[in-house]
Design a protein around this motif. Structure first.
Motif, short mmCIF file in Angstrom:
data_model
loop_
_atom_site.label_atom_id
_atom_site.label_comp_id
_atom_site.label_asym_id
_atom_site.label_seq_id
_atom_site.Cartn_x
_atom_site.Cartn_y
_atom_site.Cartn_z
N UNK A 40 -21.19 -24.54 0.96
CA UNK A 40 -21.67 -24.03 -0.33
C UNK A 40 -22.88 -24.81 -0.80
N UNK A 41 -22.86 -26.13 -0.64
CA UNK A 41 -23.99 -26.96 -1.06
C UNK A 41 -25.26 -26.57 -0.31
N UNK A 42 -25.15 -26.33 0.99
CA UNK A 42 -26.30 -25.90 1.79
C UNK A 42 -26.83 -24.55 1.29
N UNK A 43 -25.91 -23.63 1.03
CA UNK A 43 -26.33 -22.29 0.60
C UNK A 43 -27.04 -22.37 -0.75
N UNK A 44 -26.53 -23.17 -1.65
CA UNK A 44 -27.14 -23.27 -2.97
C UNK A 44 -28.56 -23.84 -2.86
N UNK A 45 -28.71 -24.86 -2.02
CA UNK A 45 -30.03 -25.45 -1.83
C UNK A 45 -31.00 -24.43 -1.22
N UNK A 46 -30.53 -23.70 -0.23
CA UNK A 46 -31.36 -22.70 0.43
C UNK A 46 -31.72 -21.57 -0.53
N UNK A 47 -30.79 -21.16 -1.35
CA UNK A 47 -31.04 -20.09 -2.32
C UNK A 47 -32.15 -20.50 -3.29
N UNK A 48 -32.11 -21.74 -3.72
CA UNK A 48 -33.18 -22.23 -4.61
C UNK A 48 -34.53 -22.19 -3.90
N UNK A 89 -30.78 -20.73 -8.74
CA UNK A 89 -29.45 -21.06 -8.26
C UNK A 89 -28.60 -19.80 -8.16
N UNK A 90 -27.79 -19.67 -7.11
CA UNK A 90 -26.86 -18.54 -7.08
C UNK A 90 -25.71 -18.78 -8.03
#
Length: 488
Positions: free
Chosen positions: A409-417, A423-424
């Motif tokens: 989840x932390x990786x996805x949030x960083x990538x989404x930004x 932020x998602x």
């Protein structure tokens, strides 16, 4: 058919979605699609196998030098909900889905689109053929019968999957990522009810309630849309003042779709027909007023039938059945106190049928708490025991417990930004993703769920936003490449 899909972007994803649209795949009829995907995998030199239930796995080795990166499982289900408008003949076991673009959205003509979960499947296939993508070991897991019973996930072989993280591609909201979901169970009620011949002076009429929006019984249950079963039963209770007896009833086709249409055949004294018809017209106005701004298309009609049925429920059984149905739990039971804004427990009165005295009901209960599911099942049992019906619980499946500290989840949030600029929203969904079942079989897996914006799932109004598919594709490719890159 659907050649226009080849001209949408990202082209590889839409090309695979075209295959899915052209291949009939309602739940329980996925075999032809599985065979097509196996031939496709053979043509690309990709290893594939099936477990005992028939779930399909296709594997692709890691990019050279990324063999030690976390193994990624791309997961979706092959089947689709089969719903068509009543006036549109469509055989979901034989006919392709006809799609068209309308103002930035892809739709189907008079049927469900199958974006749920065809777009997730198409995205996984496009990833497998993307030779420019840098990735660790890849597995694509395609499950069966998700829409009817979660059968593929429930019977998934243990010790079969090899990956470290799982990306469930079955969510329907752009800008959101899901880390938890409700569990659920089917509640089935059956009875053989006493009938009697029509009396002298009785005639038959058909009562039809149509034109509702319908929708997904999980993610749309709180929107206040009309449930055709709930509304028509309410109408029938009012019409009991005219000495009606129920001959037959047909409402809803799937327990996980909010019913859009329901039909009842009634016997009643001929001298009551005119008054009953006036009351139906009044009830149509009442129901339309209640649903104004939410579900605008309701139509309630009463039509004489030229042929008389041989039997109807006797007066006592008809009254008891309608009373029990009118009192049955329906809709949002409770909102979550742990996850604000999320439904904790709900029930969809999905399928109701009566024919020659044989009564059948199938409701779908969803809850973040298994104890609440058990409680509603017990309430159904207690209520319908009063009319001599039998109740059983089927296809129960667990929820997915959220893990807000997930490194995936932390990786996805960083990538989404990085890719989207925001932020998602991290969410728990009131629907039955397969993640809870998969987590029970593979507790070591770190998993999230995300996808493009799909609206009207489980109804002929189903549509997907084209721009959101492009964004979904960029996020999926970016996350797979990110996972193949050592942190630090």
């Amino acid at each position: 058919m659907n050649e226009h899909l080849e001209h949408l972007t990202p082209q590889p994803l839409w090309r695979h979605f075209r295959t899915l649209c052209n291949t009939p795949r309602p739940s329980g009829h996925e075999a032809e699609l599985v065979a097509i995907l196996e031939r496709w995998a053979d043509g690309r030199g990709l290893a594939h196998d099936r477990d005992d239930f028939g779930n399909l796995r296709i594997r692709k080795p890691a990019t050279a030098g990324r063999e030690t990166a976390p193994g990624v499982i791309l997961q979706g289900h092959l089947d689709m909900v089969a719903q068509a408008n009543a006036d549109h003949p469509h055989d979901f076991t034989r006919d392709p889905i006809e799609t068209y673009v309308d103002d930035g959205w892809l739709r189907a003509r008079h049927t469900t689109l199958g974006a749920d979960n065809g777009l997730g499947v198409a995205a996984a296939l496009a990833i497998l053929e993307d030779d420019e993508l840098v990735h660790g070991p890849l597995e694509a897991l395609f499950t069966l019968e998700e829409e009817t019973s979660m059968g593929g996930a429930m019977h998934l072989a243990e010790g079969w999957l090899e990956g470290d993280v799982l990306l469930n591609l079955d969510s329907e909201d752009r800008g959101e990522v899901f880390i938890g979901c409700a569990g659920g169970a089917d509640i089935v009620v059956e009875a053989q009810l006493p009938t009697a011949e029509l009396c002298a002076g009785e005639v038959a009429v058909q009562l039809s309630l149509t034109g509702l929006v319908g929708g997904h019984s999980g993610i749309d249950i709180h929107r206040g849309r009309g449930n055709a079963n709930r509304l028509l039963i309410r109408v029938l209770r009012v019409l009991e003042a005219f000495d009606i007896r129920l001959v037959s009833y047909r409402g809803g086709t799937l327990r996980n779709a909010i019913p859009r249409e329901a039909f009842a055949t009634l016997a009643l004294p001929a001298d009551e027909v005119a008054a009953a018809k006036r009351r139906v017209a009044e009830l149509q106005k009442t129901l339309r007023a209640e649903l104004a701004g939410i579900d605008e298309g309701l139509a309630l009609t009463m039509t004489p039938l030229p042929a008389l049925p041989e039997q109807a429920l006797n007066a006592h059984a008809s009254r008891l059945l309608l009373a029990a149905l009118n009192a049955a739990p329906y809709g949002v039971e409770r909102m979550s106190t742990d996850v604000p804004g999320v439904v904790e427990t709900s029930n969809n009165l999905g399928v109701v049928n009566l024919e020659k005295g044989r009564f059948h009901l199938c409701a779908l209960v969803r809850s973040l708490r298994d104890s609440a599911t058990t409680d509603i099942a017990d309430r159904f049992r207690g209520l319908f025991e009063l009319i001599g019906a039998r109740t059983r619980v089927e296809h129960a499946y667990p929820g997915w417990t959220p893990n807000p500290d997930s490194s995936l989840l932390a990786r996805f949030r960083r990538l989404h930004r990085q890719l989207v600029g925001s932020d998602p929203a991290v969410k728990v969904i009131h629907a039955g993703l397969e993640c809870g079942i998969l987590a029970g079989k593979y507790p070591q897996l770190d998993m999230i769920s995300f996808g493009p914006s799909i609206r009207g799932a489980h109804s002929p109004d189903e549509r997907v936003e084209l721009d959101s598919v492009s964004e979904f594709w960029r996020l999926l490719r970016g996350l797979i490449e990110d996972l193949a890159t050592p942190e630090g």
